[in-house]
Design an enzyme around this catalytic site. Sequence first.
Site, PDB file in Angstrom:
ATOM      1  N   CYS A  42     -30.461  16.421 131.734  1.00  0.00           N
ATOM      2  CA  CYS A  42     -29.603  14.969 131.628  1.00  0.00           C
ATOM      3  C   CYS A  42     -28.583  14.498 130.888  1.00  0.00           C
ATOM      4  O   CYS A  42     -28.814  15.215 129.542  1.00  0.00           O
ATOM      5  CB  CYS A  42     -31.122  14.122 131.416  1.00  0.00           C
ATOM      6  SG  CYS A  42     -31.864  14.318 129.919  1.00  0.00           S
ATOM      7  N   HIS A  76     -36.695  19.510 124.031  1.00  0.00           N
ATOM      8  CA  HIS A  76     -38.230  20.649 124.064  1.00  0.00           C
ATOM      9  C   HIS A  76     -37.771  21.570 124.590  1.00  0.00           C
ATOM     10  O   HIS A  76     -38.367  22.138 126.029  1.00  0.00           O
ATOM     11  CB  HIS A  76     -39.679  20.210 124.461  1.00  0.00           C
ATOM     12  CG  HIS A  76     -39.997  18.642 123.591  1.00  0.00           C
ATOM     13  ND1 HIS A  76     -40.933  17.461 124.639  1.00  0.00           N
ATOM     14  CD2 HIS A  76     -40.476  18.981 122.980  1.00  0.00           C
ATOM     15  CE1 HIS A  76     -41.355  16.934 123.734  1.00  0.00           C
ATOM     16  NE2 HIS A  76     -41.097  17.537 122.556  1.00  0.00           N
ATOM     17  N   HIS A 136     -36.521  12.253 121.293  1.00  0.00           N
ATOM     18  CA  HIS A 136     -38.228  11.597 121.810  1.00  0.00           C
ATOM     19  C   HIS A 136     -38.249  10.431 121.101  1.00  0.00           C
ATOM     20  O   HIS A 136     -38.860   9.617 121.878  1.00  0.00           O
ATOM     21  CB  HIS A 136     -38.774  12.331 121.738  1.00  0.00           C
ATOM     22  CG  HIS A 136     -38.485  13.847 122.446  1.00  0.00           C
ATOM     23  ND1 HIS A 136     -38.193  14.707 120.743  1.00  0.00           N
ATOM     24  CD2 HIS A 136     -38.526  14.407 123.308  1.00  0.00           C
ATOM     25  CE1 HIS A 136     -38.026  16.142 122.130  1.00  0.00           C
ATOM     26  NE2 HIS A 136     -38.132  15.739 123.383  1.00  0.00           N
ATOM     27  N   CYS A 180     -32.728   9.001 122.880  1.00  0.00           N
ATOM     28  CA  CYS A 180     -31.902   8.796 123.973  1.00  0.00           C
ATOM     29  C   CYS A 180     -31.613   7.415 123.942  1.00  0.00           C
ATOM     30  O   CYS A 180     -32.355   6.565 124.085  1.00  0.00           O
ATOM     31  CB  CYS A 180     -32.596   9.149 125.706  1.00  0.00           C
ATOM     32  SG  CYS A 180     -32.606   8.989 126.693  1.00  0.00           S
ATOM     33  N   HIS A 185     -47.381  12.465 123.220  1.00  0.00           N
ATOM     34  CA  HIS A 185     -46.772  12.922 122.900  1.00  0.00           C
ATOM     35  C   HIS A 185     -45.126  11.939 122.243  1.00  0.00           C
ATOM     36  O   HIS A 185     -45.285  11.100 122.165  1.00  0.00           O
ATOM     37  CB  HIS A 185     -46.228  12.485 124.847  1.00  0.00           C
ATOM     38  CG  HIS A 185     -44.615  12.944 125.143  1.00  0.00           C
ATOM     39  ND1 HIS A 185     -43.698  12.672 124.299  1.00  0.00           N
ATOM     40  CD2 HIS A 185     -44.918  14.223 125.326  1.00  0.00           C
ATOM     41  CE1 HIS A 185     -42.226  13.690 124.852  1.00  0.00           C
ATOM     42  NE2 HIS A 185     -42.380  14.100 125.292  1.00  0.00           N
ATOM     43  N   GLU A 195     -42.472  11.203 122.371  1.00  0.00           N
ATOM     44  CA  GLU A 195     -41.966   9.264 123.133  1.00  0.00           C
ATOM     45  C   GLU A 195     -43.149   8.188 122.600  1.00  0.00           C
ATOM     46  O   GLU A 195     -43.190   7.633 122.693  1.00  0.00           O
ATOM     47  CB  GLU A 195     -41.488  10.203 123.738  1.00  0.00           C
ATOM     48  CG  GLU A 195     -40.318   8.213 124.369  1.00  0.00           C
ATOM     49  CD  GLU A 195     -40.450   8.705 126.125  1.00  0.00           C
ATOM     50  OE1 GLU A 195     -39.449   9.664 126.574  1.00  0.00           O
ATOM     51  OE2 GLU A 195     -40.369   8.167 126.921  1.00  0.00           O
ATOM     52  N   CYS A 201     -36.684   7.204 133.752  1.00  0.00           N
ATOM     53  CA  CYS A 201     -35.159   7.126 133.655  1.00  0.00           C
ATOM     54  C   CYS A 201     -34.948   7.545 135.010  1.00  0.00           C
ATOM     55  O   CYS A 201     -35.713   8.335 135.320  1.00  0.00           O
ATOM     56  CB  CYS A 201     -35.398   8.042 132.450  1.00  0.00           C
ATOM     57  SG  CYS A 201     -35.128   9.480 132.739  1.00  0.00           S
ATOM     58  N   ASN A 226     -41.808  16.302 130.628  1.00  0.00           N
ATOM     59  CA  ASN A 226     -40.517  15.613 132.455  1.00  0.00           C
ATOM     60  C   ASN A 226     -40.920  17.083 133.153  1.00  0.00           C
ATOM     61  O   ASN A 226     -40.791  17.259 134.511  1.00  0.00           O
ATOM     62  CB  ASN A 226     -39.059  15.202 131.990  1.00  0.00           C
ATOM     63  CG  ASN A 226     -38.337  16.787 132.110  1.00  0.00           C
ATOM     64  OD1 ASN A 226     -37.443  17.581 132.925  1.00  0.00           O
ATOM     65  ND2 ASN A 226     -38.197  16.192 130.297  1.00  0.00           N
ATOM     66  N   SER A 278     -34.499  18.990 129.905  1.00  0.00           N
ATOM     67  CA  SER A 278     -34.371  20.121 128.754  1.00  0.00           C
ATOM     68  C   SER A 278     -33.838  21.388 128.855  1.00  0.00           C
ATOM     69  O   SER A 278     -33.583  21.926 127.544  1.00  0.00           O
ATOM     70  CB  SER A 278     -35.250  19.829 127.231  1.00  0.00           C
ATOM     71  OG  SER A 278     -36.603  20.447 127.968  1.00  0.00           O
TER      72      SER A 278
HETATM   73  O1  0CH Z   1     -40.174  15.547 128.910  1.00  0.00           O
HETATM   74  P1  0CH Z   1     -39.965  15.727 127.120  1.00  0.00           P
HETATM   75  O2  0CH Z   1     -40.262  13.969 127.395  1.00  0.00           O
HETATM   76  O3  0CH Z   1     -41.299  16.611 126.913  1.00  0.00           O
HETATM   77  O4  0CH Z   1     -39.222  16.262 126.662  1.00  0.00           O
HETATM   78  P2  0CH Z   1     -37.869  17.514 126.905  1.00  0.00           P
HETATM   79  O5  0CH Z   1     -38.599  18.204 127.935  1.00  0.00           O
HETATM   80  O6  0CH Z   1     -37.157  17.822 125.508  1.00  0.00           O
HETATM   81  O7  0CH Z   1     -36.645  16.339 127.577  1.00  0.00           O
HETATM   82  C1  0CH Z   1     -35.913  15.711 127.264  1.00  0.00           C
HETATM   83  C2  0CH Z   1     -37.087  14.156 127.392  1.00  0.00           C
HETATM   84  C3  0CH Z   1     -36.363  13.563 125.400  1.00  0.00           C
HETATM   85  C4  0CH Z   1     -36.409  12.060 125.680  1.00  0.00           C
HETATM   86  O8  0CH Z   1     -36.977  11.309 127.077  1.00  0.00           O
HETATM   87 FE1  SF4 Z   2     -32.617  11.771 129.436  1.00  0.00          FE
HETATM   88 FE2  SF4 Z   2     -34.944  11.497 128.658  1.00  0.00          FE
HETATM   89 FE3  SF4 Z   2     -32.864  10.066 128.425  1.00  0.00          FE
HETATM   90 FE4  SF4 Z   2     -34.315  10.325 130.613  1.00  0.00          FE
HETATM   91  S1  SF4 Z   2     -34.763   9.131 128.706  1.00  0.00           S
HETATM   92  S2  SF4 Z   2     -32.012  10.413 129.794  1.00  0.00           S
HETATM   93  S3  SF4 Z   2     -35.460  12.592 130.338  1.00  0.00           S
HETATM   94  S4  SF4 Z   2     -33.410  11.990 127.421  1.00  0.00           S
END
Ligand code: 0CH
Ligand code: SF4
EC number: 1.17.7.4
Length: 316
Positions: free
Chosen positions: A17, A46, A79, A101, A129, A131, A200, A230, A273
Amino acid sequence: MTKPPLTLYLAAPRGFCAGVDRAIKIVEMALEKWGAPVYVRHEIVHNKFVVDGLRDKGAVFVEELSECPDDRPVIFSAHGVPKAVPAAAAAREMVFVDATCPLVSKVHIEAQRHADNGLQMIMIGHAGHPETVGTMGQLPEGEVLLVETPQDVATVAVRDPQRLAYVTQTTLSVDDTADVVAALQARFPAIVGPHKEDICYATTNRQEAVKAMAPKCDAMLVVGAPNSSNSKRLVEVGARAGCPYAQLVQRARDIDWRSLEGIRSIGITAGASAPEVLINEVIEAFSERYSVTRELVETAVENVEFKVPRVLRTPA
Ligand code: 0CH
Ligand code: SF4
């Protein structure tokens, strides 16, 4: 030997994303600007493959700011972080860059605004978590109440049911969160919140694509990490949408081929991610074993991009 036929459904959107893309670029830019080592508090996103790649270039991943020296730059992960973290970095006169983000930062601002208006905050999110820890940490300890399920809503003890607001984690299940929001609104009709929740665009779109793909598939694989919220939600959404076998894999070597015996179709998607190279690796593994016909299941086209600062500046 002829390969058995297989329809391979590929979900779109899937994978990176805009927030992940931006966060990774920030680490790369920091390494270019300051050289190695650059410290990163928590996995920038992650994904082990992403983290290992950045570590090879000189990034050092730590869980706490206390593990960083004063005289090297530190980056905060996508996060988000509690307010105490940049405050501690500033107190130590460290150079720091926040790769949170922008859509997570937006939730931080919302939480602060509600608190400034005298409302008690409830957060819908997963305990522990990063975030959730970061968003709850925008306000003093104990100020934000955490709920994960409608059952939690039934027992949460609030100061004043008339003066409440809620925010959510950005990477939750859209359907589960709707149930929690409905429970909050039923118990606290005066509660203030976002239009629906704070999930999001990327999380929403990836879940939608899985819902369209899952009923067509004998099995489904989500490329993503076990600590990626996610990505794990995509597995649940796939199973709930009718796919008899939905599994998370970090990369091709994790595929359990015995569980896939006899399948005629496979669905593939990836968490926000997970890099496309790992998705291609998984597709390649199927192409080696099956005569693959590919079909795209596209439910949205994304063109979101977040600006990466041209020059990394640290807060004054
Ligand atoms: O899905 P989470 O929040 O565990 O994080 P990720 O896998 O690093 O994906 C990016 C989302 C980062 C914050 O929204
Ligand atoms: Fe990506 Fe997290 Fe931002 Fe959504 S909130 S756009 S999943 S980094």
